[in-house]
Scaffold this active site. Structure first.
Site, PDB file in Angstrom:
ATOM      1  N   ARG A 243       0.801  -1.169  -0.036  1.00  0.00           N
ATOM      2  CA  ARG A 243       0.100  -0.101  -0.259  1.00  0.00           C
ATOM      3  C   ARG A 243       0.956   1.251   0.201  1.00  0.00           C
ATOM      4  NH1 ARG A 243      -3.533  -2.850  -1.614  1.00  0.00           N
ATOM      5  NH2 ARG A 243      -5.561  -3.121  -0.766  1.00  0.00           N
ATOM      6  N   GLU A 272      -3.220   7.594  -4.610  1.00  0.00           N
ATOM      7  CA  GLU A 272      -3.742   6.780  -5.911  1.00  0.00           C
ATOM      8  C   GLU A 272      -5.030   7.543  -6.478  1.00  0.00           C
ATOM      9  OE1 GLU A 272      -3.782   2.850  -5.474  1.00  0.00           O
ATOM     10  OE2 GLU A 272      -1.818   2.664  -4.885  1.00  0.00           O
ATOM     11  N   HIS A 290      -0.899   0.135 -10.001  1.00  0.00           N
ATOM     12  CA  HIS A 290      -1.623  -0.761  -8.808  1.00  0.00           C
ATOM     13  C   HIS A 290      -2.416  -1.787  -9.628  1.00  0.00           C
ATOM     14  CE1 HIS A 290      -3.771  -0.722  -4.635  1.00  0.00           C
ATOM     15  NE2 HIS A 290      -3.773  -2.115  -5.301  1.00  0.00           N
TER      16      HIS A 290
END
Ligand code: DGY
Length: 329
Positions: A243, A272, A290
């Site tokens: 993360r 993000e 991601h």
């Protein structure tokens, strides 16, 4: 296959999932699915969840505010192993079950993390650009030299399912493996993986590649900041497919700019889909949007598992991947 329910629970899915998954849910539920693969706004989500008893949380945040607009909700089935997108405590207070999808994405995510490691070590993105841009006009001895993997030390922060899968890959590349994790494996398991437990400082100081595999929690927020980066070797690389908020991104940019570390491979970011402009400007960083679990096989397995969890909960059963058992107390 179990039969159709007489009264079908209302379910909302915020983006179009694979037809097999939709069929499975629609057979037993009254399904509303947002037909476009783009995020809904908070007010749109609130409206869509107003009547829902179940939600398949795929790329959506479940906040306290959303829950206030969803009084009938009984289950939030997350599509993903990490569930920091969901206010679990708020769900538990309302006795809403939260589930996730562990296991099915372990190998794909480990592949991506190891792919980033190889890409940054061997400068594959720079190599690709060099060839495409027509710079390869003659042979040069010192062209795009990278770093060996074999014989190097891989430091793994978090030897859970994905960390272990990364360790298995590293063994195949003849790397030395160190790790630091809160939950220790048994000695036999560590021996089988060839992974030696060390304190965090030793991990940071000795790793040639540091790969992060911890969940995002208040304890792991900015686990890697300027202090930790300063302990790393100037030849070391940081890999993050966990993360973004586990790393202080501004501190990372500074460490990369000042050559405190050699490079980074990143699949996740603090905010993000925004990426720190400093990262975009650096050649020694490989960036991915991601996509750790983004293979067609894995994404199908994830969505199917989320559907299984959802249906079990709506059936009044304990779902296989319940993350907040307290919601049932
Ligand atoms: C996960 O499962 O947590 C992956 O990061 C996909 O979001």
């Amino acid at each position: 296959m179990r039969g159709k329910l007489l009264t079908q629970p209302k379910v909302f899915i915020p983006r179009p999932l694979q037809p097999q998954v939709v069929e499975r849910v629609a057979f037993r539920c009254e399904l509303t699915m947002h037909p476009h693969d783009e995020p809904l706004t908070a007010p749109q989500l609130a409206e869509a969840c107003r009547e829902a008893e179940g939600v398949v949380a795929c790329g959506m945040r479940v906040t306290q505010e959303l829950l206030e607009h969803a009084p009938h909700l009984r289950v939030v089935a997350n599509v993903g192993v990490g569930y920091d997108n969901i206010d679990v405590a708020a769900c538990t207070r309302r006795r809403i079950m939260v589930t996730n999808t562990p296991g099915v994405l372990t190998e794909a995510t480990a592949d991506l993390a190891f792919g980033l490691l190889m890409a940054v070590a061997r400068r594959l993105v720079e190599c690709d650009r060099y060839v495409r841009e027509g710079h390869w006009q003659s042979s040069r001895w010192e062209l795009l030299w990278g770093s060996d993997l074999h014989g190097k030390t891989l430091g793994i922060f978090g030897l859970g399912r994905i960390g272990q899968a990364v360790a298995r890959r590293a063994r195949g590349f003849s790397m030395r493996i160190l790790h630091h994790s809160l939950d220790r494996l048994t000695q036999a398991q560590e021996q089988e993986l060839g992974a030696q437990f060390v304190d965090p400082e030793t991990l940071l100081r000795e790793a040639d590649f540091l790969s992060l595999h911890v969940p995002l929690t208040p304890q792991t927020h900015h686990l890697i900041g300027s202090r930790e980066l300063a302990m790393m070797k100037p030849t070391a690389f940081l890999i993050n497919a966990a993360r973004g908020k586990v790393v202080d991104e501004a501190a990372l940019v500074e460490a990369l700019r000042s050559k405190q570390i050699a490079g980074a491979g990143l699949d996740v970011f603090e905010n993000e889909p925004q990426v720190h402009p400093g990262l975009l400007a650096l050649p020694n960083v490989v960036l991915a949007p991601h996509v750790g679990s983004a293979t067609s096989e894995t994404r199908l397995a994830m969505a199917m598992l989320a559907a299984d969890n959802l249906l079990a909960a709506l059936d009044g059963k304990r779902p296989p991947n319940l993350v907040n058992p307290e919601a049932l107390e």
